[in-house]
Design an enzyme around this catalytic site. Structure first.
Site, PDB file in Angstrom:
ATOM      1  N   GLU A   1       0.866  -1.175   0.000  1.00 13.52           N
ATOM      2  CA  GLU A   1       0.000   0.000   0.000  1.00 13.52           C
ATOM      3  C   GLU A   1       0.904   1.227   0.000  1.00 13.52           C
ATOM      4  O   GLU A   1       1.957   1.214   0.623  1.00 13.52           O
ATOM      5  CB  GLU A   1      -0.895   0.072   1.239  1.00 13.52           C
ATOM      6  CG  GLU A   1      -1.942  -1.010   1.349  1.00 13.52           C
ATOM      7  CD  GLU A   1      -1.441  -2.244   2.094  1.00 13.52           C
ATOM      8  OE1 GLU A   1      -2.114  -3.277   2.021  1.00 13.52           O
ATOM      9  OE2 GLU A   1      -0.371  -2.183   2.730  1.00 13.52           O
TER      10      GLU A   1
ATOM     11  N   ASN B   1       1.722  10.195  -2.210  1.00 12.28           N
ATOM     12  CA  ASN B   1       3.166   9.960  -2.300  1.00 12.28           C
ATOM     13  C   ASN B   1       3.532   9.550  -3.728  1.00 12.28           C
ATOM     14  O   ASN B   1       3.745   8.382  -4.030  1.00 12.28           O
ATOM     15  CB  ASN B   1       3.594   8.893  -1.285  1.00 12.28           C
ATOM     16  CG  ASN B   1       5.100   8.817  -1.141  1.00 12.28           C
ATOM     17  OD1 ASN B   1       5.850   9.291  -1.991  1.00 12.28           O
ATOM     18  ND2 ASN B   1       5.539   8.196  -0.066  1.00 12.28           N
TER      19      ASN B   1
ATOM     20  N   TYR C   1       7.680   2.334  -7.256  1.00  6.69           N
ATOM     21  CA  TYR C   1       7.038   1.024  -7.310  1.00  6.69           C
ATOM     22  C   TYR C   1       6.659   0.638  -8.744  1.00  6.69           C
ATOM     23  O   TYR C   1       6.811  -0.517  -9.144  1.00  6.69           O
ATOM     24  CB  TYR C   1       5.821   0.981  -6.387  1.00  6.69           C
ATOM     25  CG  TYR C   1       6.156   1.270  -4.943  1.00  6.69           C
ATOM     26  CD1 TYR C   1       7.327   0.786  -4.363  1.00  6.69           C
ATOM     27  CD2 TYR C   1       5.323   2.038  -4.151  1.00  6.69           C
ATOM     28  CE1 TYR C   1       7.639   1.060  -3.043  1.00  6.69           C
ATOM     29  CE2 TYR C   1       5.634   2.316  -2.823  1.00  6.69           C
ATOM     30  CZ  TYR C   1       6.796   1.819  -2.279  1.00  6.69           C
ATOM     31  OH  TYR C   1       7.110   2.089  -0.972  1.00  6.69           O
TER      32      TYR C   1
END
Length: 187
Positions: free
Chosen positions: A129, A134, A141
């Site tokens: 998560e 952000n 990611y």
């Protein structure tokens, strides 16, 4: 590359190689690191874990249910990250870098080690998560192949939404190639 090589390697990219800044070293997290982790944890998370939570997580490492790493430069702990294993998947519990050390590739190095560990362990997928605000973490990611698959409303502090991200096919050659490409891009 062996697991030992990954744990004791040092970075040789321009980001870390000069006389004023020693190399980044990634190593397994130990209880002795918790004292140095706590100031980072308190700076980067509005609701930080307690030292006791880290002690309990490290107990789970010994049971084979978790994997935690720290990154140090000289004698300073600059970041840490961890995985939680759920059946054939790995969940990234945290990747945190001291605010003064951000933007130097430390989170990338920690996530590389976590991803290789998930691969070595035979995990089929990785999940995490990330706070919806952000954007830099989301981009990191995505670079590793994580894609958004859902939202957890008010996940953080009962206020901010979390984007749920998954990286499937961790055992596929494409994933290994992606990790090698990330490794090559840092040199």
């Amino acid at each position: 590359m062996s697991i030992l090589d990954r744990f004791i390697r040092t970075k040789t990219s321009d980001k870390f190689e000069n006389l004023d800044q020693p190399a980044l070293v990634i190593a397994p997290m130990r209880r002795a690191h918790i004292r140095s982790i706590m100031p980072i944890e308190q700076q980067v998370y509005p609701r930080p874990w307690t030292a006791q939570v880290f002690v309990e997580e490290l107990d789970q490492v010994r049971a084979g249910k978790r994997h935690y790493l720290v990154g140090t430069i000289a004698n300073e702990l600059v970041g840490y990250g961890g995985l939680l294993y759920v059946e054939q998947d790995a969940h990234v519990t945290n990747v945190a870098v001291h605010p003064l050390w951000r933007g130097r590739g430390i989170a990338t190095e920690l996530l590389l080690d976590l991803a290789w560990e998930a691969h070595r362990r035979g995990c089929n997928a990785m999940t995490l998560e990330v706070r919806h605000t952000n954007m830099s973490a989301q981009k990191l990611y995505e670079r590793f192949g994580f894609v958004p698959v859902g939202v957890r409303k008010k996940y953080y502090e009962n206020r901010d939404d979390a984007i749920v991200m998954w990286c499937a096919d961790v055992q596929q050659q494409e994933f290994s190639n992606r990790l090698r490409q990330i490794e090559r891009s840092r040199i």
